[in-house]
Design a protein around this motif. Structure first.
Motif, PDB file in Angstrom:
ATOM      1  N   TYR A  32       0.665  -1.232   0.031  1.00 19.37           N
ATOM      2  CA  TYR A  32      -0.120   0.070  -0.015  1.00 19.37           C
ATOM      3  C   TYR A  32       0.947   1.336   0.276  1.00 19.37           C
ATOM      4  N   SER A  33       2.117   1.357   0.840  1.00 15.88           N
ATOM      5  CA  SER A  33       2.889   2.647   0.819  1.00 15.88           C
ATOM      6  C   SER A  33       3.415   2.695  -0.413  1.00 15.88           C
ATOM      7  N   ARG A  34       3.863   1.990  -1.039  1.00 16.16           N
ATOM      8  CA  ARG A  34       4.475   1.882  -2.512  1.00 16.16           C
ATOM      9  C   ARG A  34       3.393   2.573  -3.367  1.00 16.16           C
ATOM     10  N   GLU A  35       2.251   1.912  -3.388  1.00 14.62           N
ATOM     11  CA  GLU A  35       1.319   2.391  -4.262  1.00 14.62           C
ATOM     12  C   GLU A  35       1.030   3.902  -4.119  1.00 14.62           C
ATOM     13  N   ALA A  36       0.915   4.031  -2.703  1.00 16.29           N
ATOM     14  CA  ALA A  36       0.294   5.622  -2.407  1.00 16.29           C
ATOM     15  C   ALA A  36       1.651   6.484  -3.027  1.00 16.29           C
ATOM     16  N   PHE A  37       2.758   6.108  -2.667  1.00 24.25           N
ATOM     17  CA  PHE A  37       4.041   7.092  -3.132  1.00 24.25           C
ATOM     18  C   PHE A  37       3.716   7.308  -4.751  1.00 24.25           C
ATOM     19  N   PHE A  38       3.714   6.210  -5.482  1.00 23.54           N
ATOM     20  CA  PHE A  38       3.675   6.275  -7.009  1.00 23.54           C
ATOM     21  C   PHE A  38       2.494   7.107  -7.625  1.00 23.54           C
ATOM     22  N   ARG A  39       1.421   6.846  -6.755  1.00 22.09           N
ATOM     23  CA  ARG A  39       0.153   7.637  -7.023  1.00 22.09           C
ATOM     24  C   ARG A  39       0.425   9.012  -6.822  1.00 22.09           C
ATOM     25  N   LYS A  40       0.930   9.589  -5.799  1.00 25.10           N
ATOM     26  CA  LYS A  40       1.167  10.807  -5.436  1.00 25.10           C
ATOM     27  C   LYS A  40       2.110  11.453  -6.443  1.00 25.10           C
ATOM     28  N   GLN A  41       3.019  10.673  -7.170  1.00 25.85           N
ATOM     29  CA  GLN A  41       4.184  10.988  -7.965  1.00 25.85           C
ATOM     30  C   GLN A  41       3.440  10.878  -9.506  1.00 25.85           C
ATOM     31  N   GLY A  42       2.500  10.667  -9.674  1.00 24.21           N
ATOM     32  CA  GLY A  42       1.666  10.564 -11.102  1.00 24.21           C
ATOM     33  C   GLY A  42       2.491   9.345 -11.845  1.00 24.21           C
ATOM     34  N   ILE A  43       2.831   8.088 -11.282  1.00 23.40           N
ATOM     35  CA  ILE A  43       3.695   7.313 -12.023  1.00 23.40           C
ATOM     36  C   ILE A  43       2.820   5.890 -12.059  1.00 23.40           C
ATOM     37  N   ASN A  44       2.550   5.301 -13.219  1.00 21.28           N
ATOM     38  CA  ASN A  44       2.080   3.877 -13.259  1.00 21.28           C
ATOM     39  C   ASN A  44       2.931   2.956 -12.556  1.00 21.28           C
ATOM     40  N   LEU A  45       2.373   2.165 -11.470  1.00 21.35           N
ATOM     41  CA  LEU A  45       3.069   1.310 -10.712  1.00 21.35           C
ATOM     42  C   LEU A  45       2.496  -0.157 -11.320  1.00 21.35           C
ATOM     43  N   LEU A  46       3.409  -0.805 -11.857  1.00 21.94           N
ATOM     44  CA  LEU A  46       3.199  -2.099 -12.378  1.00 21.94           C
ATOM     45  C   LEU A  46       3.626  -3.373 -11.881  1.00 21.94           C
ATOM     46  N   TRP A  47       2.865  -4.149 -10.899  1.00 19.62           N
ATOM     47  CA  TRP A  47       3.431  -5.103  -9.994  1.00 19.62           C
ATOM     48  C   TRP A  47       3.561  -6.252 -11.239  1.00 19.62           C
ATOM     49  N   LEU A  48       4.512  -7.088 -11.178  1.00 21.79           N
ATOM     50  CA  LEU A  48       4.821  -8.389 -12.160  1.00 21.79           C
ATOM     51  C   LEU A  48       5.247  -9.518 -11.229  1.00 21.79           C
ATOM     52  N   PHE A  49       4.453 -10.577 -11.511  1.00 19.02           N
ATOM     53  CA  PHE A  49       4.731 -12.101 -10.768  1.00 19.02           C
ATOM     54  C   PHE A  49       4.962 -12.886 -11.631  1.00 19.02           C
ATOM     55  N   PRO A  50       5.713 -14.021 -11.115  1.00 26.22           N
ATOM     56  CA  PRO A  50       6.192 -14.914 -12.234  1.00 26.22           C
ATOM     57  C   PRO A  50       4.913 -15.776 -12.492  1.00 26.22           C
TER      58      PRO A  50
END
Length: 387
Positions: free
Chosen positions: A195-213
């Motif tokens: 959640y903290s990482r998502e909140a950080f990137f939302r605030k910066q206007g950056i699309n966060l893409l989580w990738l799993f194997p």
């Protein structure tokens, strides 16, 4: 007799050169056009030149930023047919921080236990190889601004007072000025960290893409479920324009091949579909499809990217549940108004009372309700979908 070369800790990421670049020890030493020993000697020469000419360090650990030196060990009984190449922390350099070096999981003096607790070899191998494979494809892609690609460097917040920072695996920008941060995860992290990482990137206007194997086991399953039904859920009401969809993304060999073919980052999207089996029974199945990032719906200040819109399917489910609940409530009111308890079997009374108890806190203005509904045995499925 052919020489057998062994590269110690090939997945260890290091900084090298000036300006600083990031790579792994394995990629630094292994070159299809040069023997490993030749590459190793060239690196030693660069370390010496940087030290002699500019009093700088050519090679540093990317984890603790400490300077490194090279070491070549021979095999058993000083056999010249086998060499092991390794890089070690230079504790004696004038800018070395002994405390920081000792806490580094890649410290070669006594870092084995720290390394094992930091991440598993399987996690490190998949994450590192996937990251550098994607970077290589991004550098060739015409849809990406090549000068924007950043490998494991810190991104700082726009708030100078707080000065928060995050270090995604990859950062880049595409030709449409969309900003992307990519995080590869095979291991477990807490949902608060996510959640903290998502909140950080939302605030910066950056699309966060989580990738799993693609071939994931149990390590990151809990995180995947949180991303699909927690992150991609409840910040916004279901009718809001920026409401997220329940998607989670994967990356493997097939997606790497597709990325190369498509000329842009391509991933596997997984998403749920709710199927109606009868008036009072529903089922959920998970489907998947390959998508490129240009196909994704973006709203970086509000939510994570998604490829498949699951909202219409969820709305249909909610409306169907609401419709049947309204009918049940009307039936209960009719029975209460027109029938005496002696006219109704006890089993029906019990069932109607359960319906009344479930509906007592809900007001349905129409079939498009947005309230949470507890409909007997359906509450588990209903909550699971993320209403």
């Amino acid at each position: 007799m052919s020489v057998i070369n062994v590269v110690s800790r090939p997945l260890w990421e290091v900084f090298y050169g000036n300006p600083k670049k990031v790579t792994t020890v394995g990629r630094l030493l292994e070159n299809p056009f040069k023997p490993t020993d030749v590459k190793y000697q060239e690196i030693l020469a660069n370390i010496n030149k940087a030290k002699h000419d500019h009093d700088e360090h050519y090679l540093r650990c990317s984890f603790c930023n400490s300077p490194l030196y090279g070491r070549r060990n021979t095999g058993e009984k000083d056999s010249k047919e086998q060499f092991t190449y390794a890089f070690c922390h230079n504790k004696h350099a004038k800018d070395s921080n002994i405390e920081k070096i000792s806490s580094c999981p890649f410290y070669t003096g006594a870092g084995n236990d720290l390394y094992k607790s930091y991440c598993s070899d399987k996690e490190n191998e998949w994450r590192t190889n996937s990251k550098y494979d994607v970077i290589s494809e991004l550098e060739r892609s015409k849809s990406v601004l090549s000068q924007s690609i950043i490998n494991s460097h810190f991104i700082f917040s726009n708030d100078d007072d707080v000065n928060t920072r995050r270090k995604p695996d990859i950062y880049f920008e595409d030709q449409q000025a969309n900003k992307w941060a990519v995080e590869f995860y095979r291991s477990w992290i807490t949902t608060y960290v996510a959640y903290s990482r998502e909140a950080f990137f939302r605030k910066q206007g950056i699309n966060l893409l989580w990738l799993f194997p693609v071939d994931n086991g149990i390590n990151s399953a809990a995180v995947e479920d949180y991303i699909m039904f927690g992150s991609n859920n409840s910040y916004l009401a279901i009718k809001e324009q920026h409401r997220a969809a329940n998607n989670v993304f994967y990356f493997g060999e097939k997606q790497l091949t597709a990325t190369n073919k498509n000329g842009e980052l391509t991933v596997l999207a997984k998403y749920p579909v709710i199927n109606k089996l009868s008036d009072n029974e529903f089922d959920v199945e998970f489907l998947s499809k390959e998508v490129s990032i240009s196909e994704m719906s973006l709203s970086p200040n509000e939510r994570l990217p998604f490829a498949v819109d699951t909202k219409p399917n969820l709305m249909n489910y909610r409306n169907d549940v609401a419709y049947h609940l309204v009918r049940l409530r009307k039936a209960y009111r009719y029975c209460k108004a027109h029938l005496s308890y002696t006219d109704i079997p006890s089993s029906i009374l019990t069932a109607l009372k359960a319906v009344r108890d479930n509906l007592v806190n809900f007001e349905f203005q129409n079939n498009h309700t947005q309230n949470r509904v507890n409909c007997g045995g359906q509450v588990k499925l209903y909550t699971f979908i993320g209403v």
